[in-house]
Design a protein around this motif. Structure first.
Motif, PDB file in Angstrom:
ATOM      1  N   ALA A  22       8.631  -0.613  -4.773  1.00 37.21           N
ATOM      2  CA  ALA A  22       9.449   0.319  -5.535  1.00 37.21           C
ATOM      3  C   ALA A  22      10.516   0.958  -4.659  1.00 37.21           C
ATOM      4  CB  ALA A  22       8.575   1.402  -6.148  1.00 37.21           C
ATOM      5  N   VAL A  23      11.688   1.210  -5.266  1.00 35.52           N
ATOM      6  CA  VAL A  23      12.703   2.001  -4.598  1.00 35.52           C
ATOM      7  C   VAL A  23      12.187   3.437  -4.535  1.00 35.52           C
ATOM      8  CG1 VAL A  23      15.090   2.814  -4.750  1.00 35.52           C
ATOM      9  CG2 VAL A  23      14.506   0.511  -5.515  1.00 35.52           C
ATOM     10  N   PRO A  24      12.472   4.173  -3.448  1.00 35.84           N
ATOM     11  CA  PRO A  24      12.014   5.562  -3.366  1.00 35.84           C
ATOM     12  C   PRO A  24      12.475   6.385  -4.573  1.00 35.84           C
ATOM     13  CG  PRO A  24      12.846   4.823  -1.251  1.00 35.84           C
ATOM     14  CD  PRO A  24      13.149   3.733  -2.232  1.00 35.84           C
ATOM     15  N   GLU A  25      11.755   7.468  -4.872  1.00 36.17           N
ATOM     16  CA  GLU A  25      12.080   8.317  -6.017  1.00 36.17           C
ATOM     17  C   GLU A  25      13.519   8.824  -5.917  1.00 36.17           C
ATOM     18  OE1 GLU A  25      10.422   9.185  -8.783  1.00 36.17           O
ATOM     19  OE2 GLU A  25       8.897   7.720  -8.225  1.00 36.17           O
ATOM     20  N   GLY A  26      14.174   8.887  -7.084  1.00 36.36           N
ATOM     21  CA  GLY A  26      15.574   9.281  -7.093  1.00 36.36           C
ATOM     22  C   GLY A  26      16.409   8.188  -6.487  1.00 36.36           C
ATOM     23  N   LYS A  27      17.652   8.506  -6.141  1.00 35.80           N
ATOM     24  CA  LYS A  27      18.486   7.534  -5.456  1.00 35.80           C
ATOM     25  C   LYS A  27      18.461   7.823  -3.966  1.00 35.80           C
ATOM     26  CE  LYS A  27      21.633   5.819  -8.946  1.00 35.80           C
ATOM     27  NZ  LYS A  27      23.041   5.540  -9.281  1.00 35.80           N
ATOM     28  N   PRO A  28      17.887   6.939  -3.188  1.00 34.69           N
ATOM     29  CA  PRO A  28      17.760   7.182  -1.750  1.00 34.69           C
ATOM     30  C   PRO A  28      19.068   6.915  -1.013  1.00 34.69           C
ATOM     31  CG  PRO A  28      16.925   5.019  -2.282  1.00 34.69           C
ATOM     32  CD  PRO A  28      17.291   5.654  -3.602  1.00 34.69           C
ATOM     33  N   SER A  29      19.106   7.319   0.226  1.00 34.85           N
ATOM     34  CA  SER A  29      20.192   6.902   1.112  1.00 34.85           C
ATOM     35  C   SER A  29      19.988   5.432   1.444  1.00 34.85           C
ATOM     36  CB  SER A  29      20.169   7.730   2.396  1.00 34.85           C
ATOM     37  OG  SER A  29      18.991   7.414   3.151  1.00 34.85           O
ATOM     38  N   PHE A  30      20.997   4.816   2.032  1.00 35.58           N
ATOM     39  CA  PHE A  30      20.875   3.421   2.423  1.00 35.58           C
ATOM     40  C   PHE A  30      19.758   3.244   3.442  1.00 35.58           C
ATOM     41  CE2 PHE A  30      22.860  -0.374   4.755  1.00 35.58           C
ATOM     42  CZ  PHE A  30      22.347  -1.291   3.852  1.00 35.58           C
ATOM     43  N   GLU A  31      19.647   4.182   4.384  1.00 35.09           N
ATOM     44  CA  GLU A  31      18.593   4.082   5.396  1.00 35.09           C
ATOM     45  C   GLU A  31      17.214   4.166   4.762  1.00 35.09           C
ATOM     46  OE1 GLU A  31      16.970   6.549   9.299  1.00 35.09           O
ATOM     47  OE2 GLU A  31      19.142   6.420   8.925  1.00 35.09           O
ATOM     48  N   GLU A  32      17.033   5.068   3.796  1.00 39.24           N
ATOM     49  CA  GLU A  32      15.741   5.186   3.112  1.00 39.24           C
ATOM     50  C   GLU A  32      15.431   3.915   2.322  1.00 39.24           C
ATOM     51  OE1 GLU A  32      15.735  10.032   2.359  1.00 39.24           O
ATOM     52  OE2 GLU A  32      16.731   8.678   0.941  1.00 39.24           O
ATOM     53  N   PHE A  33      16.447   3.355   1.721  1.00 38.93           N
ATOM     54  CA  PHE A  33      16.286   2.111   0.967  1.00 38.93           C
ATOM     55  C   PHE A  33      15.831   0.982   1.893  1.00 38.93           C
ATOM     56  CE2 PHE A  33      18.159  -1.842  -0.782  1.00 38.93           C
ATOM     57  CZ  PHE A  33      17.548  -1.868  -2.033  1.00 38.93           C
ATOM     58  N   LEU A  34      16.403   0.920   3.097  1.00 43.10           N
ATOM     59  CA  LEU A  34      16.031  -0.116   4.058  1.00 43.10           C
ATOM     60  C   LEU A  34      14.604   0.082   4.567  1.00 43.10           C
ATOM     61  CD1 LEU A  34      19.330  -0.447   6.154  1.00 43.10           C
ATOM     62  CD2 LEU A  34      18.498  -1.962   4.345  1.00 43.10           C
ATOM     63  N   LYS A  35      14.223   1.316   4.790  1.00 44.70           N
ATOM     64  CA  LYS A  35      12.855   1.573   5.248  1.00 44.70           C
ATOM     65  C   LYS A  35      11.833   1.089   4.221  1.00 44.70           C
ATOM     66  CE  LYS A  35      13.616   5.523   8.330  1.00 44.70           C
ATOM     67  NZ  LYS A  35      13.393   6.980   8.539  1.00 44.70           N
ATOM     68  N   ALA A  36      12.176   1.220   2.944  1.00 46.04           N
ATOM     69  CA  ALA A  36      11.259   0.800   1.881  1.00 46.04           C
ATOM     70  C   ALA A  36      11.239  -0.707   1.675  1.00 46.04           C
ATOM     71  CB  ALA A  36      11.636   1.492   0.572  1.00 46.04           C
ATOM     72  N   SER A  37      12.128  -1.431   2.366  1.00 38.95           N
ATOM     73  CA  SER A  37      12.222  -2.883   2.174  1.00 38.95           C
ATOM     74  C   SER A  37      11.226  -3.664   3.015  1.00 38.95           C
ATOM     75  CB  SER A  37      13.634  -3.369   2.493  1.00 38.95           C
ATOM     76  OG  SER A  37      13.895  -3.329   3.894  1.00 38.95           O
ATOM     77  N   THR A  38      10.407  -2.985   3.779  1.00 32.67           N
ATOM     78  CA  THR A  38       9.448  -3.678   4.641  1.00 32.67           C
ATOM     79  C   THR A  38       8.447  -4.482   3.810  1.00 32.67           C
ATOM     80  OG1 THR A  38       8.081  -1.698   4.674  1.00 32.67           O
ATOM     81  CG2 THR A  38       9.575  -2.042   6.533  1.00 32.67           C
ATOM     82  N   VAL A  39       7.828  -5.447   4.477  1.00 29.11           N
ATOM     83  CA  VAL A  39       6.855  -6.345   3.845  1.00 29.11           C
ATOM     84  C   VAL A  39       5.506  -6.108   4.519  1.00 29.11           C
ATOM     85  CG1 VAL A  39       6.312  -8.756   3.336  1.00 29.11           C
ATOM     86  CG2 VAL A  39       8.707  -8.007   3.465  1.00 29.11           C
ATOM     87  N   SER A  40       4.438  -6.141   3.769  1.00 32.06           N
ATOM     88  CA  SER A  40       3.124  -5.919   4.365  1.00 32.06           C
ATOM     89  C   SER A  40       2.690  -7.123   5.194  1.00 32.06           C
ATOM     90  CB  SER A  40       2.083  -5.647   3.277  1.00 32.06           C
ATOM     91  OG  SER A  40       1.808  -6.825   2.542  1.00 32.06           O
ATOM     92  N   ARG A  41       1.872  -6.869   6.176  1.00 33.31           N
ATOM     93  CA  ARG A  41       1.365  -7.941   7.038  1.00 33.31           C
ATOM     94  C   ARG A  41       0.585  -8.996   6.249  1.00 33.31           C
ATOM     95  NH1 ARG A  41       0.573  -9.001  12.491  1.00 33.31           N
ATOM     96  NH2 ARG A  41       1.839  -7.166  12.962  1.00 33.31           N
ATOM     97  N   PRO A  42      -0.268  -8.639   5.275  1.00 34.46           N
ATOM     98  CA  PRO A  42      -0.966  -9.672   4.504  1.00 34.46           C
ATOM     99  C   PRO A  42      -0.015 -10.609   3.745  1.00 34.46           C
ATOM    100  CG  PRO A  42      -2.084  -7.574   4.248  1.00 34.46           C
ATOM    101  CD  PRO A  42      -0.801  -7.288   4.963  1.00 34.46           C
ATOM    102  N   VAL A  43       1.119 -10.074   3.265  1.00 31.98           N
ATOM    103  CA  VAL A  43       2.091 -10.931   2.580  1.00 31.98           C
ATOM    104  C   VAL A  43       2.634 -11.977   3.544  1.00 31.98           C
ATOM    105  CG1 VAL A  43       4.435 -10.959   1.621  1.00 31.98           C
ATOM    106  CG2 VAL A  43       2.753  -9.352   0.742  1.00 31.98           C
ATOM    107  N   ILE A  44       3.011 -11.562   4.736  1.00 28.53           N
ATOM    108  CA  ILE A  44       3.539 -12.513   5.712  1.00 28.53           C
ATOM    109  C   ILE A  44       2.445 -13.474   6.170  1.00 28.53           C
ATOM    110  CG2 ILE A  44       4.540 -12.742   8.023  1.00 28.53           C
ATOM    111  CD1 ILE A  44       6.130 -10.227   7.488  1.00 28.53           C
ATOM    112  N   ASP A  45       1.224 -12.968   6.340  1.00 22.64           N
ATOM    113  CA  ASP A  45       0.101 -13.847   6.701  1.00 22.64           C
ATOM    114  C   ASP A  45      -0.032 -14.986   5.693  1.00 22.64           C
ATOM    115  OD1 ASP A  45      -0.562 -12.289   8.892  1.00 22.64           O
ATOM    116  OD2 ASP A  45      -2.159 -11.191   7.860  1.00 22.64           O
ATOM    117  N   ARG A  46      -0.019 -14.646   4.414  1.00 18.93           N
ATOM    118  CA  ARG A  46      -0.194 -15.660   3.371  1.00 18.93           C
ATOM    119  C   ARG A  46       0.997 -16.613   3.333  1.00 18.93           C
ATOM    120  NH1 ARG A  46      -2.902 -17.197  -1.444  1.00 18.93           N
ATOM    121  NH2 ARG A  46      -1.960 -19.236  -1.867  1.00 18.93           N
TER     122      ARG A  46
END
Length: 425
Positions: A22-46
């Motif tokens: 999910a995108v952070p609540e409200g409209k985030p800054s670009f930096e906040e949007f990028l921080k939320a774009s991370t992928v979990s380790r189990p996703v990459i493992d699979r």
């Protein structure tokens, strides 16, 4: 009808309907949007262990894998597999000499249909000779070019190259990591459908004003885990101008960094008016169009030059059913006219499926919504791929020399079935 077209556009552009991160609540800054774009380790493992729809590739980020996506026609799963050479599995006349290789994104790969339902297979069946499919979902124009460059320097290179440009492929060429823009709408399905990780791309060098080619920033499986680190994602994407413009255009972030965007706009001779705050999203969209279409011209120069140097014949395909085709139908204009003009002025052999599809619609008695449902489930359904194959066939037949066996004048008494019937000598 507008809601239907919008839903199709999102499916086609982003590749899925289910909600991912999910995108952070409200409209985030670009930096906040990028921080939320991370992928979990189990996703990459699979993703790395498989089986999964895509598989890691150190140069291109990913290529097709072996999987059974559950997004086909009538709620079916689709069989999506690859051959030893990396092409999508084909059956029609597979043992015969192959003269045509095809490159592009998911409309070339033919996502959402099974292996035997691609337009390449339908066309191959009609021509009596195989057609290889090196398309891959999510690729942009540049990533498809890099795939072409790699495959055409191997023993399975071909004399004839079909280079397919779809929809927002122009923008994808500029992005360092497309996953960072699709994550609000895309479901990685625990890694089984993960893709659009870091890849090679092109960017405008602001100092020189020229486009430069960039290599994949995460070119090993160990490095890929950097995508789990919020600050790493910020540091390596915060100056991706195309990603910032795209996120602002889609309404994902609240503002633009003027210090970054102004120099880009100046290099592209684009008059940004920052005082008109209500029009900034549309200005950002227009600037992104100009940036991405200029990038496509740069890439097409490289594709054309490679084909000439290697004595290969090139055909470019254009298709954008969710934007360009809609604009042509409604206004008689199209946002990608710059590319059409380029292809004409440079005398590049090209095929415009937008015009073919609209001509067919005009002959139909259906509403536009019902007409589109015949052929599209986001991507083409099997009927859509069949329609595309028979729309492009005349141009392909006139292009090939010698003509396919099905278009040669033959004496019925002396037909040579060698290569078609095992027992024929």
């Amino acid at each position: 009808m507008k809601n239907f077209i919008f839903e199709l556009m999102i499916i086609g552009m982003l590749g899925g309907m289910r909600t991912g991160a999910a995108v952070p609540e409200g409209k985030p800054s670009f930096e906040e949007f990028l921080k939320a774009s991370t992928v979990s380790r189990p996703v990459i493992d699979r993703f790395l262990s498989g089986p999964s729809w895509a598989q890691f590739d150190p140069e291109l980020g990913y290529v097709l894998g072996n999987y059974l996506p559950a997004d086909g026609v009538d709620h079916s799963a689709t069989i999506s597999t690859i051959q030893s050479n990396g092409a999508r599995t084909s059956f029609m006349y597979a043992g015969k000499n192959c003269r045509i290789n095809t490159y592009g994104d998911s409309f070339t790969q033919c996502h959402q249909v099974s292996d035997g339902e691609t337009w390449q297979e339908y066309l191959a069946g009609h021509l009596g000779e195989p057609i290889r499919n090196f398309g891959m979902g999510g690729y942009g124009v540049y990533q498809a070019y890099r795939r072409l460059l790699r495959e055409e320097q191997t023993k399975h290179g071909a004399e004839y190259l079909i280079f397919y440009i779809w929809g927002d492929d122009h923008i994808r060429s500029l992005l360092r990591c497309r996953h960072a823009i699709i994550y609000p709408k895309w479901d990685d399905q625990g890694g089984r459908m993960f893709h659009n990780n870091f890849w090679p791309n092109v960017e405008l060098d602001l100092a020189s004003g020229k486009f430069v080619e960039k290599e994949n920033l995460l070119a090993s499986t160990n490095e890929l885990y950097h995508m789990t680190e919020p600050q790493w994602m910020v540091e390596h994407l915060k100056d991706d101008f195309a990603l910032q413009l795209f996120a602002y255009k889609l309404g994902y972030i609240r503002d633009l960094d003027r210090k970054q965007i102004d120099p880009l706009a100046a290099r592209l001779d684009f008059p940004m008016d920052w005082s008109q705050t209500t029009t900034l999203p549309s200005q950002a969209a227009d600037l992104l169009d100009r940036y991405s279409l200029r990038a496509t011209r740069f890439i097409l120069d490289k594709v054309r030059d490679f084909a000439r140097q290697e004595h290969k014949k090139l055909m470019v395909v254009l298709f954008d059913p969710y934007r360009a085709m809609v604009e042509i139908r409604q206004k008689g204009t199209r946002y990608d006219q710059e590319i059409v003009a380029y292809l004409k002025s440079e005398k590049v052999n090209y095929f415009d499926m937008n015009e073919m599809q609209l001509a067919d619609f005009k002959q139909s008695k259906l509403s536009y919504q019902d007409y589109m449902k015949q052929y599209f489930i986001g991507h083409y359904n099997p009927a859509g791929n069949h329609f595309f194959a028979y729309s492009i066939k005349d141009q392909v037949v006139s292009w090939l020399d010698p003509k396919p066996v099905t278009y040669r004048s033959a004496d019925p008494q002396t037909i040579d079935f060698r290569g078609y019937l095992p027992e024929y000598h």
